[in-house]
Motif scaffolding. Structure first.
Motif, PDB file in Angstrom:
ATOM      1  N   PRO A 216      32.073  29.510  36.954  1.00  0.00           N
ATOM      2  CA  PRO A 216      30.880  29.817  37.738  1.00  0.00           C
ATOM      3  C   PRO A 216      30.578  31.319  37.744  1.00  0.00           C
ATOM      4  CG  PRO A 216      32.688  29.084  39.143  1.00  0.00           C
ATOM      5  CD  PRO A 216      33.165  28.972  37.746  1.00  0.00           C
ATOM      6  N   GLU A 217      29.291  31.633  37.803  1.00  0.00           N
ATOM      7  CA  GLU A 217      28.882  33.038  37.905  1.00  0.00           C
ATOM      8  C   GLU A 217      29.084  33.498  39.347  1.00  0.00           C
ATOM      9  OE1 GLU A 217      26.093  34.687  35.739  1.00  0.00           O
ATOM     10  OE2 GLU A 217      26.544  33.338  34.063  1.00  0.00           O
ATOM     11  N   ALA A 220      33.664  34.164  44.141  1.00  0.00           N
ATOM     12  CA  ALA A 220      34.114  34.985  45.281  1.00  0.00           C
ATOM     13  C   ALA A 220      35.405  35.719  44.937  1.00  0.00           C
ATOM     14  CB  ALA A 220      34.333  34.083  46.489  1.00  0.00           C
ATOM     15  N   PRO A 221      35.527  36.970  45.387  1.00  0.00           N
ATOM     16  CA  PRO A 221      36.807  37.664  45.234  1.00  0.00           C
ATOM     17  C   PRO A 221      37.914  36.876  45.944  1.00  0.00           C
ATOM     18  CG  PRO A 221      35.111  39.151  46.071  1.00  0.00           C
ATOM     19  CD  PRO A 221      34.523  37.774  46.086  1.00  0.00           C
ATOM     20  N   GLY A 222      39.072  36.811  45.336  1.00  0.00           N
ATOM     21  CA  GLY A 222      40.169  36.056  45.943  1.00  0.00           C
ATOM     22  C   GLY A 222      40.153  34.589  45.597  1.00  0.00           C
ATOM     23  N   SER A 223      39.165  34.152  44.796  1.00  0.00           N
ATOM     24  CA  SER A 223      39.102  32.751  44.385  1.00  0.00           C
ATOM     25  C   SER A 223      39.922  32.557  43.110  1.00  0.00           C
ATOM     26  CB  SER A 223      37.657  32.339  44.129  1.00  0.00           C
ATOM     27  OG  SER A 223      37.227  32.856  42.878  1.00  0.00           O
ATOM     28  N   VAL A 224      40.046  31.322  42.693  1.00  0.00           N
ATOM     29  CA  VAL A 224      40.834  31.022  41.494  1.00  0.00           C
ATOM     30  C   VAL A 224      40.245  31.715  40.266  1.00  0.00           C
ATOM     31  CG1 VAL A 224      39.602  28.863  40.998  1.00  0.00           C
ATOM     32  CG2 VAL A 224      41.945  29.163  40.208  1.00  0.00           C
ATOM     33  N   TRP A 225      38.927  31.927  40.252  1.00  0.00           N
ATOM     34  CA  TRP A 225      38.299  32.574  39.088  1.00  0.00           C
ATOM     35  C   TRP A 225      38.574  34.068  39.074  1.00  0.00           C
ATOM     36  CZ3 TRP A 225      37.740  28.788  36.123  1.00  0.00           C
ATOM     37  CH2 TRP A 225      37.307  27.555  36.605  1.00  0.00           C
ATOM     38  N   ASP A 226      39.089  34.567  40.164  1.00  0.00           N
ATOM     39  CA  ASP A 226      39.426  35.985  40.326  1.00  0.00           C
ATOM     40  C   ASP A 226      40.952  36.153  40.260  1.00  0.00           C
ATOM     41  OD1 ASP A 226      38.900  38.700  40.980  1.00  0.00           O
ATOM     42  OD2 ASP A 226      39.266  38.315  43.105  1.00  0.00           O
ATOM     43  N   ALA A 227      41.609  35.222  39.559  1.00  0.00           N
ATOM     44  CA  ALA A 227      43.066  35.095  39.674  1.00  0.00           C
ATOM     45  C   ALA A 227      43.835  36.334  39.221  1.00  0.00           C
ATOM     46  CB  ALA A 227      43.538  33.874  38.891  1.00  0.00           C
ATOM     47  N   ASP A 228      43.296  37.081  38.251  1.00  0.00           N
ATOM     48  CA  ASP A 228      44.007  38.295  37.812  1.00  0.00           C
ATOM     49  C   ASP A 228      44.105  39.301  38.951  1.00  0.00           C
ATOM     50  OD1 ASP A 228      44.521  37.375  35.319  1.00  0.00           O
ATOM     51  OD2 ASP A 228      42.915  38.496  34.327  1.00  0.00           O
ATOM     52  N   ASN A 229      43.026  39.414  39.732  1.00  0.00           N
ATOM     53  CA  ASN A 229      43.063  40.329  40.874  1.00  0.00           C
ATOM     54  C   ASN A 229      43.940  39.774  41.991  1.00  0.00           C
ATOM     55  OD1 ASN A 229      41.394  42.376  39.852  1.00  0.00           O
ATOM     56  ND2 ASN A 229      39.588  41.111  40.241  1.00  0.00           N
TER      57      ASN A 229
END
Ligand SMILES: O=c1[nH]c(=O)c2[nH]c(=O)[nH]c2[nH]1
Length: 318
Positions: A216-217, A220-229
């Protein structure tokens, strides 16, 4: 024989070692993974009546892993790569309903050179034994157009030690107690932590080759798509709390670590820490008239690998 029945079946390829370089115009990027691919589905007959017609060979699972390592734009993130790999497999094989992908990502950090730490474009260093761990379960049991996934990530083998700022007193004293109460001690642990993201639904691939995988575009920060962070924040939070907390016990310090991970990552629903207490025992030198046991004078220790304490807990979002 007839009184037994197959109640669970899962098979796959373990320890698939893969290294990938992505050559950018200025910087190269690398990952090294140990991948495991495990599948479930309508595979019972391969066990019960030797029917290999339902078997995707584990050798093919290895080949698919390398194929996706070459073709997936998500290879540099183990969570996204695992989601892509799992989605590809359950979409390609009609009778496979669940793929469980685990990845251990080994550390390779860019070498920094010179007085101003100039990052080198294509040289790296193994700067730690800790691993970024990922377990992804892609579930197609509700239909190939209705994919869902569970993702648990974390860190293993993060070895730390501090020489002050750790007390342990006030515990139960009875006829079995020999441990001295101390207002300071060596504290060392090999941190193992795993956090679970909120369950997610995935879009099925729309192309014939089943390779298309979209994220998804504007996630949210801290979501699974932001997993590296998320893993970077979890590592920092763990090291921060370990160093800065005036520890009353491993239990109390662990809880603060877990609270930080939940507070800093909106998509994480729970985190489990496992902290072995790697004891460093001050050597008793009373026999020769030297004090090496009171905390202020304890300087020589025996590092012990066994037995160790083992403190674990799960901290969950309310
Ligand atoms: O932080 C600690 N927690 C314990 O439960 C424990 N037990 C023990 O012997 N030493 C320690 N240290």
């Amino acid at each position: 024989m007839s009184e037994s029945v197959l109640t669970h079946a899962r098979y796959g390829k373990d320890f698939i070692r893969v290294f990938r370089v992505v050559r950018g115009s200025e910087f190269h990027h690398i990952v090294e993974y140990n991948v495991s691919v495990m599948l479930e589905g309508d595979i019972e007959s391969s066990y019960t009546v030797a029917d290999n017609s339902v078997v995707v060979a584990t050798d093919s699972m290895k080949n698919i892993t390398y194929y996706l390592a070459k073709t997936s734009p998500h290879i540099l993130s183990p969570e996204r790569f695992a989601l892509h790999l799992g989605t590809y497999i359950v979409s390609k094989y009609a009778h496979i309903h669940r793929a469980i992908i685990t990845i251990e990502k080994l550390r390779w950090s860019r070498i920094a050179l010179g007085a101003n730490d100039q990052p080198h474009p294509h040289s790296f260093i193994r700067d730690g034994d800790d691993k970024h761990t990922v377990e992804v379960e892609v579930d197609a049991s509700a239909g190939k157009d209705n994919l869902s996934a569970k993702v648990t990530s974390g860190i293993a083998d993060l070895l730390v030690l501090k020489t002050a700022g750790s007390a342990f007193y006030g515990y139960i004293r009875d006829e079995h107690t020999t441990l001295m109460e101390v207002d300071d001690r060596i504290l060392s642990t090999s941190v193992d932590l795993a956090y679970t993201f909120a369950p997610l639904s995935l879009s099925p691939p729309s192309d014939a080759k089943k390779l298309d995988f979209t994220i998804p575009e504007g996630f949210a920060p801290g979501s699974v798509w932001d997993a590296d962070n998320v893993v970077a924040r979890a590592r920092n939070a763990t090291l921060d709390i370990f160093a800065l907390d005036d520890s009353a016990s491993v239990q109390a310090t662990l809880f603060k670590m877990g609270q930080r991970v939940i507070a800093e990552n909106a998509g994480v629903v729970s985190v489990t820490y496992k902290l072995p207490n790697k004891h460093y025992i001050p050597v008793n030198m009373n026999y020769i008239g030297i004090d090496n046991t009171t905390p202020a004078n304890a300087e020589v220790f025996v590092p012990t690998s066994a037995p160790s304490g083992l403190i674990s807990a799960t901290i969950s979002r309310k």
